[in-house]
Design a protein around this motif. Structure first.
Motif, PDB file in Angstrom:
ATOM      1  N   SER A 127     -10.586  11.653  -3.584  1.00  0.00           N
ATOM      2  CA  SER A 127     -10.855  11.565  -2.344  1.00  0.00           C
ATOM      3  C   SER A 127      -9.568  11.433  -1.360  1.00  0.00           C
ATOM      4  O   SER A 127      -8.400  10.831  -1.438  1.00  0.00           O
ATOM      5  N   PRO A 128      -9.842  12.034   0.145  1.00  0.00           N
ATOM      6  CA  PRO A 128      -9.099  12.083   0.800  1.00  0.00           C
ATOM      7  C   PRO A 128      -8.194  10.425   0.814  1.00  0.00           C
ATOM      8  O   PRO A 128      -9.401   9.204   0.990  1.00  0.00           O
ATOM      9  N   ALA A 129      -7.247  10.159   0.874  1.00  0.00           N
ATOM     10  CA  ALA A 129      -6.471   8.511   1.922  1.00  0.00           C
ATOM     11  C   ALA A 129      -7.143   7.956   2.790  1.00  0.00           C
ATOM     12  O   ALA A 129      -7.532   8.496   4.068  1.00  0.00           O
ATOM     13  N   PRO A 130      -6.756   6.631   2.302  1.00  0.00           N
ATOM     14  CA  PRO A 130      -8.096   5.947   3.538  1.00  0.00           C
ATOM     15  C   PRO A 130      -7.360   5.864   4.417  1.00  0.00           C
ATOM     16  O   PRO A 130      -8.036   4.908   5.735  1.00  0.00           O
ATOM     17  N   ALA A 131      -6.255   5.827   4.385  1.00  0.00           N
ATOM     18  CA  ALA A 131      -5.275   5.284   6.018  1.00  0.00           C
ATOM     19  C   ALA A 131      -6.591   5.523   7.261  1.00  0.00           C
ATOM     20  O   ALA A 131      -6.000   4.885   7.771  1.00  0.00           O
ATOM     21  N   ALA A 132      -6.696   6.872   7.531  1.00  0.00           N
ATOM     22  CA  ALA A 132      -6.892   7.105   8.604  1.00  0.00           C
ATOM     23  C   ALA A 132      -7.843   6.135   9.388  1.00  0.00           C
ATOM     24  O   ALA A 132      -7.228   6.342  10.852  1.00  0.00           O
ATOM     25  N   ASP A 133      -8.631   5.833   8.359  1.00  0.00           N
ATOM     26  CA  ASP A 133      -9.608   4.433   9.502  1.00  0.00           C
ATOM     27  C   ASP A 133      -9.233   3.285  10.389  1.00  0.00           C
ATOM     28  O   ASP A 133      -9.401   2.585  10.732  1.00  0.00           O
ATOM     29  N   ASN A 134      -7.850   2.714   9.666  1.00  0.00           N
ATOM     30  CA  ASN A 134      -7.577   1.485   9.828  1.00  0.00           C
ATOM     31  C   ASN A 134      -6.733   1.819  11.354  1.00  0.00           C
ATOM     32  O   ASN A 134      -7.369   0.317  11.431  1.00  0.00           O
ATOM     33  N   ALA A 135      -6.720   2.715  11.423  1.00  0.00           N
ATOM     34  CA  ALA A 135      -5.763   2.237  13.196  1.00  0.00           C
ATOM     35  C   ALA A 135      -7.422   1.906  14.151  1.00  0.00           C
ATOM     36  O   ALA A 135      -7.466   0.970  14.981  1.00  0.00           O
ATOM     37  N   GLU A 136      -8.455   1.754  13.687  1.00  0.00           N
ATOM     38  CA  GLU A 136      -9.786   1.770  14.647  1.00  0.00           C
ATOM     39  C   GLU A 136     -10.381   0.258  14.704  1.00  0.00           C
ATOM     40  O   GLU A 136     -10.893  -1.233  15.235  1.00  0.00           O
ATOM     41  N   PHE A 137     -10.115  -0.024  13.153  1.00  0.00           N
ATOM     42  CA  PHE A 137     -10.419  -1.745  12.993  1.00  0.00           C
ATOM     43  C   PHE A 137      -8.949  -2.392  13.272  1.00  0.00           C
ATOM     44  O   PHE A 137      -9.833  -3.839  13.502  1.00  0.00           O
TER      45      PHE A 137
ATOM     46  N   ASP B 266     -15.082  -0.508  -8.140  1.00  0.00           N
ATOM     47  CA  ASP B 266     -13.777   0.757  -7.453  1.00  0.00           C
ATOM     48  C   ASP B 266     -13.606   1.154  -6.487  1.00  0.00           C
ATOM     49  O   ASP B 266     -14.602   2.082  -6.125  1.00  0.00           O
ATOM     50  N   PHE B 267     -12.960   1.520  -5.704  1.00  0.00           N
ATOM     51  CA  PHE B 267     -12.703   1.640  -4.165  1.00  0.00           C
ATOM     52  C   PHE B 267     -11.581   2.250  -3.973  1.00  0.00           C
ATOM     53  O   PHE B 267     -10.500   1.920  -3.983  1.00  0.00           O
ATOM     54  N   ASP B 268     -11.195   3.479  -2.602  1.00  0.00           N
ATOM     55  CA  ASP B 268     -10.456   3.666  -2.036  1.00  0.00           C
ATOM     56  C   ASP B 268      -9.820   2.714  -1.163  1.00  0.00           C
ATOM     57  O   ASP B 268     -10.583   2.085  -0.721  1.00  0.00           O
ATOM     58  N   GLY B 269      -8.658   2.851  -1.429  1.00  0.00           N
ATOM     59  CA  GLY B 269      -8.284   1.316  -0.031  1.00  0.00           C
ATOM     60  C   GLY B 269      -7.198   0.088  -0.710  1.00  0.00           C
ATOM     61  O   GLY B 269      -7.471   0.052  -2.612  1.00  0.00           O
ATOM     62  N   HIS B 270      -6.516  -0.640  -0.297  1.00  0.00           N
ATOM     63  CA  HIS B 270      -5.841  -1.635  -0.996  1.00  0.00           C
ATOM     64  C   HIS B 270      -6.291  -2.506   0.147  1.00  0.00           C
ATOM     65  O   HIS B 270      -6.472  -2.527   1.172  1.00  0.00           O
ATOM     66  N   VAL B 271      -6.358  -4.025  -0.084  1.00  0.00           N
ATOM     67  CA  VAL B 271      -6.046  -4.919   0.285  1.00  0.00           C
ATOM     68  C   VAL B 271      -5.702  -5.536   1.448  1.00  0.00           C
ATOM     69  O   VAL B 271      -5.773  -6.421   1.762  1.00  0.00           O
ATOM     70  N   ALA B 272      -4.345  -4.982   1.224  1.00  0.00           N
ATOM     71  CA  ALA B 272      -3.439  -5.116   2.752  1.00  0.00           C
ATOM     72  C   ALA B 272      -3.427  -4.516   4.066  1.00  0.00           C
ATOM     73  O   ALA B 272      -3.270  -4.502   5.162  1.00  0.00           O
ATOM     74  N   GLU B 273      -5.033  -3.211   3.195  1.00  0.00           N
ATOM     75  CA  GLU B 273      -5.711  -2.744   4.606  1.00  0.00           C
ATOM     76  C   GLU B 273      -6.605  -3.140   5.179  1.00  0.00           C
ATOM     77  O   GLU B 273      -7.296  -4.034   4.936  1.00  0.00           O
ATOM     78  N   PRO B 274      -6.929  -3.423   6.658  1.00  0.00           N
ATOM     79  CA  PRO B 274      -7.377  -4.168   7.490  1.00  0.00           C
ATOM     80  C   PRO B 274      -8.915  -3.481   6.968  1.00  0.00           C
ATOM     81  O   PRO B 274      -9.918  -5.571   6.906  1.00  0.00           O
ATOM     82  N   ARG B 275      -9.539  -3.017   6.895  1.00  0.00           N
ATOM     83  CA  ARG B 275     -11.130  -2.750   6.862  1.00  0.00           C
ATOM     84  C   ARG B 275     -11.238  -2.999   4.891  1.00  0.00           C
ATOM     85  O   ARG B 275     -12.364  -4.062   5.254  1.00  0.00           O
ATOM     86  N   VAL B 276     -10.375  -3.049   4.440  1.00  0.00           N
ATOM     87  CA  VAL B 276     -10.359  -3.794   3.079  1.00  0.00           C
ATOM     88  C   VAL B 276     -10.827  -5.095   2.657  1.00  0.00           C
ATOM     89  O   VAL B 276     -11.368  -5.180   2.110  1.00  0.00           O
TER      90      VAL B 276
ATOM     91  N   PRO C 187       0.855  -1.269   0.132  1.00  0.00           N
ATOM     92  CA  PRO C 187      -0.073   0.497   0.006  1.00  0.00           C
ATOM     93  C   PRO C 187       0.628   1.012  -0.205  1.00  0.00           C
ATOM     94  O   PRO C 187       1.481   1.311   0.470  1.00  0.00           O
ATOM     95  N   THR C 188       0.422   2.283  -0.363  1.00  0.00           N
ATOM     96  CA  THR C 188       0.822   3.895  -0.565  1.00  0.00           C
ATOM     97  C   THR C 188       0.383   4.875  -0.017  1.00  0.00           C
ATOM     98  O   THR C 188       0.954   6.158   0.211  1.00  0.00           O
ATOM     99  N   GLY C 189      -1.248   4.171   0.738  1.00  0.00           N
ATOM    100  CA  GLY C 189      -1.783   4.805   1.389  1.00  0.00           C
ATOM    101  C   GLY C 189      -2.369   6.063  -0.156  1.00  0.00           C
ATOM    102  O   GLY C 189      -3.641   6.701   1.296  1.00  0.00           O
ATOM    103  N   ARG C 190      -2.693   5.633  -0.909  1.00  0.00           N
ATOM    104  CA  ARG C 190      -3.078   6.772  -1.770  1.00  0.00           C
ATOM    105  C   ARG C 190      -4.105   5.614  -2.918  1.00  0.00           C
ATOM    106  O   ARG C 190      -3.557   5.714  -4.521  1.00  0.00           O
ATOM    107  N   ASP C 191      -4.616   3.845  -2.793  1.00  0.00           N
ATOM    108  CA  ASP C 191      -5.033   3.121  -3.700  1.00  0.00           C
ATOM    109  C   ASP C 191      -5.972   3.319  -3.231  1.00  0.00           C
ATOM    110  O   ASP C 191      -6.786   3.669  -3.199  1.00  0.00           O
ATOM    111  N   ARG C 192      -6.163   2.660  -5.159  1.00  0.00           N
ATOM    112  CA  ARG C 192      -7.428   2.437  -4.775  1.00  0.00           C
ATOM    113  C   ARG C 192      -7.431   0.496  -5.571  1.00  0.00           C
ATOM    114  O   ARG C 192      -5.733  -0.484  -5.923  1.00  0.00           O
ATOM    115  N   THR C 193      -8.544  -0.578  -5.262  1.00  0.00           N
ATOM    116  CA  THR C 193      -9.074  -1.452  -5.380  1.00  0.00           C
ATOM    117  C   THR C 193      -9.972  -1.513  -6.528  1.00  0.00           C
ATOM    118  O   THR C 193     -10.842  -1.146  -6.344  1.00  0.00           O
ATOM    119  N   SER C 194     -10.215  -2.346  -7.426  1.00  0.00           N
ATOM    120  CA  SER C 194     -10.850  -3.178  -8.523  1.00  0.00           C
ATOM    121  C   SER C 194     -11.592  -4.854  -8.010  1.00  0.00           C
ATOM    122  O   SER C 194     -10.234  -5.260  -7.724  1.00  0.00           O
TER     123      SER C 194
END
Ligand SMILES: O=C(O)C(=O)Cc1ccccc1
Length: 305
Positions: free
Chosen positions: A279-289, A242-252, A189-196
């Motif tokens: 849109s804003p980088a999705p990383a912010a909410d990963n901590a909650e997950f 398509d959505f913001d985020g990376h498969v390595a992120e817990p919420r994704v 992940p780079t912090g500004r990823d897209r998943t399809s």
């Protein structure tokens, strides 16, 4: 990284420009291999004749490129590792000795983006669809048609003359391209990823809503949704999401697992860095997950409540 990159050609397409950009970003010198159709470029990768393929996926004026969507949903899976967004403005090319323009040829996406220009400038010309913008240039050279609506670089490959340049009904039109390869380790992940993904929805009430709810519940930003018929039963559809985020992120990862429970026929099409800031980088909410998963783990291990 990818020594042989197949692309939707022939030489002089917009896709070749995008492939050149991907090749320039690669650590190795990449050989670029033109193919006449999108499925042919993808099949070259599936057969092992190329290590990756560059294909157009959507345009800001005309929408999705159906040939790409169908070819990624079917056959051996391929996964996107990068995307590129190019501005699209056209040159109208003619033979140097050409007479009046009675026929104009190009890729349907290109024709759709110059409709007003053609109506104003070549109102009597018949419009003909070709497999790509540069296939139109080749056909003009052969004498099949009088003018081609092409990428500006096409004139470097084919001895044609520029009748008009910088042609576009919508001045800031853009096309998005993907670089795909066989499934392998997903780039981090780079912090500004897209998943399809592509989801084949079973025929039951609320299934699409279930899919979208899994994303919304995890505050995952949807960036595109398209439907295409599966070509099987009438009324059976695939949804390209398509959505913001990376498969390595817990919420994704959570969302993908939940989606797959609703729709077992879900195919992962890649997590890759976005070419455009959106849109804003999705990383912010990963901590909650992560914190919530640790809390459950503590409960299971008898260390908390
Ligand atoms: O035909 C091409 O040059 C392509 O790469 C496909 C395409 C067509 C029209 C606009 C952008 C990309």
């Amino acid at each position: 990284m990818l020594p042989r990159i197949a692309y939707f050609g022939p030489q002089g397409t917009f896709t070749e420009q995008a492939a050149r950009g991907f090749a320039a970003d690669s650590e190795v010198d990449s050989e670029l291999l033109p193919h006449d159709t999108v499925p042919a470029a993808l099949d070259a990768v599936r057969r092992g004749e190329a290590d990756g393929a560059c294909v157009p996926v959507e345009n800001s004026v005309e929408g999705a490129v159906p040939a790409t969507m169908d070819a990624l949903a079917e056959g051996e899976p391929l996964v996107a590792v990068a995307e590129a967004v190019l501005p699209v403005r056209f040159s109208v090319l003619v033979r140097p000795d050409g007479g009046p323009v009675r026929t104009v040829a190009s890729h349907p996406h290109a024709l759709a983006q110059v409709r007003h220009w053609l109506a104003a400038n070549l109102p009597d010309a018949a419009v003909v669809a070709t497999t790509s913008t540069s296939a139109a240039a080749v056909a003009v050279l052969r004498g099949d048609y009088d003018a081609a609506v092409s990428a500006p670089v096409a004139v470097r490959h084919y001895p044609l003359e520029v009748l008009a340049s910088d042609v576009a009904d919508v001045s800031d039109a853009k096309t998005r391209f993907l670089l795909v390869r066989p499934p392998g380790v997903v780039p981090g992940p780079t912090g500004r990823d897209r998943t399809s993904i592509v989801v084949t929805a079973p025929d039951r009430v609320g299934v699409l809503s279930d899919v979208l709810t899994e994303l919304a519940l995890r505050r995952i930003n949807l960036t595109r949704i398209e439907s295409r018929p599966t070509k099987g039963k009438l009324g059976e559809y695939r949804f390209y999401v398509d959505f913001d985020g990376h498969v390595a992120e817990p919420r994704v990862g959570d969302a993908l697992a939940a989606l797959r429970r609703h729709c077992p026929r879900t195919r992962f099409l890649g997590s890759y860095p976005k070419a455009v800031e959106g849109s804003p980088a999705p990383a912010a909410d990963n901590a909650e997950f992560v914190a919530a998963a640790e809390w459950v783990a503590r409960i299971r291990e008898g260390r908390g409540a």
